[in-house]
Design a protein around this motif. Structure first.
Motif, PDB file in Angstrom:
ATOM      1  N   ASP A 154     118.128 -65.428 -17.938  1.00 22.57           N
ATOM      2  CA  ASP A 154     118.402 -64.889 -16.615  1.00 22.57           C
ATOM      3  C   ASP A 154     119.081 -65.891 -15.696  1.00 22.57           C
ATOM      4  O   ASP A 154     119.312 -65.598 -14.525  1.00 22.57           O
ATOM      5  CB  ASP A 154     117.103 -64.382 -15.979  1.00 22.57           C
ATOM      6  CG  ASP A 154     116.954 -62.882 -16.125  1.00 22.57           C
ATOM      7  OD1 ASP A 154     117.866 -62.264 -16.688  1.00 22.57           O
ATOM      8  OD2 ASP A 154     115.945 -62.328 -15.674  1.00 22.57           O
ATOM      9  N   ASN A 155     119.370 -67.081 -16.194  1.00 24.25           N
ATOM     10  CA  ASN A 155     120.152 -68.052 -15.423  1.00 24.25           C
ATOM     11  C   ASN A 155     121.619 -68.035 -15.831  1.00 24.25           C
ATOM     12  O   ASN A 155     122.425 -68.782 -15.289  1.00 24.25           O
ATOM     13  CB  ASN A 155     119.572 -69.461 -15.612  1.00 24.25           C
ATOM     14  CG  ASN A 155     118.254 -69.640 -14.897  1.00 24.25           C
ATOM     15  OD1 ASN A 155     117.999 -68.992 -13.888  1.00 24.25           O
ATOM     16  ND2 ASN A 155     117.403 -70.515 -15.412  1.00 24.25           N
ATOM     17  N   THR A 156     121.953 -67.188 -16.810  1.00 27.87           N
ATOM     18  CA  THR A 156     123.322 -67.091 -17.303  1.00 27.87           C
ATOM     19  C   THR A 156     123.944 -65.769 -16.886  1.00 27.87           C
ATOM     20  O   THR A 156     123.404 -64.702 -17.190  1.00 27.87           O
ATOM     21  CB  THR A 156     123.361 -67.198 -18.841  1.00 27.87           C
ATOM     22  OG1 THR A 156     122.736 -68.428 -19.236  1.00 27.87           O
ATOM     23  CG2 THR A 156     124.788 -67.167 -19.349  1.00 27.87           C
ATOM     24  N   VAL A 157     125.067 -65.817 -16.175  1.00 29.41           N
ATOM     25  CA  VAL A 157     125.748 -64.613 -15.713  1.00 29.41           C
ATOM     26  C   VAL A 157     126.480 -63.957 -16.883  1.00 29.41           C
ATOM     27  O   VAL A 157     127.323 -64.577 -17.522  1.00 29.41           O
ATOM     28  CB  VAL A 157     126.747 -64.938 -14.579  1.00 29.41           C
ATOM     29  CG1 VAL A 157     127.491 -63.677 -14.157  1.00 29.41           C
ATOM     30  CG2 VAL A 157     126.022 -65.559 -13.397  1.00 29.41           C
ATOM     31  N   LYS A 158     126.151 -62.700 -17.161  1.00 25.44           N
ATOM     32  CA  LYS A 158     126.818 -61.956 -18.231  1.00 25.44           C
ATOM     33  C   LYS A 158     128.096 -61.273 -17.734  1.00 25.44           C
ATOM     34  O   LYS A 158     129.061 -61.099 -18.467  1.00 25.44           O
ATOM     35  CB  LYS A 158     125.866 -60.889 -18.801  1.00 25.44           C
ATOM     36  CG  LYS A 158     124.662 -61.456 -19.525  1.00 25.44           C
ATOM     37  CD  LYS A 158     123.830 -60.351 -20.150  1.00 25.44           C
ATOM     38  CE  LYS A 158     124.588 -59.632 -21.258  1.00 25.44           C
ATOM     39  NZ  LYS A 158     123.754 -58.609 -21.928  1.00 25.44           N
ATOM     40  N   ASN A 185     126.468 -60.529  -9.313  1.00 32.98           N
ATOM     41  CA  ASN A 185     126.278 -61.136 -10.626  1.00 32.98           C
ATOM     42  C   ASN A 185     125.237 -60.353 -11.432  1.00 32.98           C
ATOM     43  O   ASN A 185     124.150 -60.042 -10.926  1.00 32.98           O
ATOM     44  CB  ASN A 185     125.820 -62.590 -10.485  1.00 32.98           C
ATOM     45  CG  ASN A 185     126.893 -63.464  -9.871  1.00 32.98           C
ATOM     46  OD1 ASN A 185     128.076 -63.309 -10.174  1.00 32.98           O
ATOM     47  ND2 ASN A 185     126.500 -64.377  -8.996  1.00 32.98           N
ATOM     48  N   TYR A 219     122.866 -60.430 -14.758  1.00 33.65           N
ATOM     49  CA  TYR A 219     122.260 -61.300 -15.747  1.00 33.65           C
ATOM     50  C   TYR A 219     121.638 -60.461 -16.871  1.00 33.65           C
ATOM     51  O   TYR A 219     121.929 -59.280 -17.000  1.00 33.65           O
ATOM     52  CB  TYR A 219     121.184 -62.169 -15.087  1.00 33.65           C
ATOM     53  CG  TYR A 219     121.722 -63.090 -14.012  1.00 33.65           C
ATOM     54  CD1 TYR A 219     122.000 -64.430 -14.289  1.00 33.65           C
ATOM     55  CD2 TYR A 219     121.933 -62.638 -12.716  1.00 33.65           C
ATOM     56  CE1 TYR A 219     122.490 -65.282 -13.306  1.00 33.65           C
ATOM     57  CE2 TYR A 219     122.426 -63.479 -11.730  1.00 33.65           C
ATOM     58  CZ  TYR A 219     122.694 -64.799 -12.026  1.00 33.65           C
ATOM     59  OH  TYR A 219     123.176 -65.631 -11.042  1.00 33.65           O
TER      60      TYR A 219
END
Length: 211
Positions: free
Chosen positions: A38-42, A116, A118
């Motif tokens: 959940d700290n990585t933007v998809k 954003n 996630y």
């Protein structure tokens, strides 16, 4: 403490559940992985300020207000024009100046809008003047919709709305994030909105846990 797998009470320093054998450290590792995801933007969605659409819509609303005020002052409008022959020119000048200032500020606001997506949540950020942020967990989202009015179709833009289980019928006006219900998101001026909508819906569907 209690086992998260079966609910059996266990010692605070115990690693394995005495009933089902569940590894408590394994649970922590799993939770850490979920947090990392959940700290990585998809996917990032940034609304684009469409000058043509905004000029027509803003000027249209401004003209409507001028007509309403003129009708309200219809009885004395002739006297005002007689006393101030340049009144029409002044009104038009003020109206045009208002539209220009509004469009410039709105363009600056749009440059800072950011949505954003996630693994399991969506975030809305607006850093212009007053900072505003909002987070939605996918598990609380009940519906995602896409809409285009006639003018939006002309300029190939549209609106994506995300409704949550707590969304109400009250109008939530927060700069560009206008939405029915304070727990939803309304994303306006999206180019190629059909393709963007399909991508957003796919990410939310993948990140929503099965019941």
């Amino acid at each position: 403490m209690f086992c998260k797998n079966c609910g059996t009470e266990m010692n605070d320093d115990a690693r394995f559940c005495p009933n089902c054998g569940n590894d408590r450290m394994g649970e922590s590792t799993k939770e850490n992985k979920e947090v990392k995801k959940d700290n990585t933007v998809k996917f990032q969605l940034k609304p684009k300020f469409n000058w043509g659409y905004k000029i027509i819509s803003t000027a249209g609303v401004t003209l409507l207000w001028i007509i309403i005020i003129a009708l309200w002052l219809s009885e004395s409008i002739v006297e005002l024009l007689f006393l101030f022959p340049s009144l029409v020119g002044m009104v038009l000048f003020v109206a045009i100046l208002y539209v220009i200032i509004k469009l410039v500020f709105e363009k600056m606001q749009y440059d800072d809008l950011e949505y954003n997506f996630y693994e399991t949540k969506a975030e809305y950020k607006d850093g212009f003047l007053n900072k505003e942020e909002k987070e939605l967990k996918y598990k609380y989202i009940r519906e995602v919709t896409m809409s285009q009015n006639i003018l939006e179709r002309v300029f190939n833009i549209g609106t994506i709305k995300i409704f949550t289980n707590a969304s109400s019928g009250s109008t939530y006006n927060s700069k560009h994030n206008k939405m029915y219900g304070k727990n939803g998101l309304g994303i306006h001026c999206i180019e190629n909105v059909k393709e963007q909508y399909a991508k957003v819906k796919e990410i939310i569907d993948e990140g929503t846990p099965e019941e």
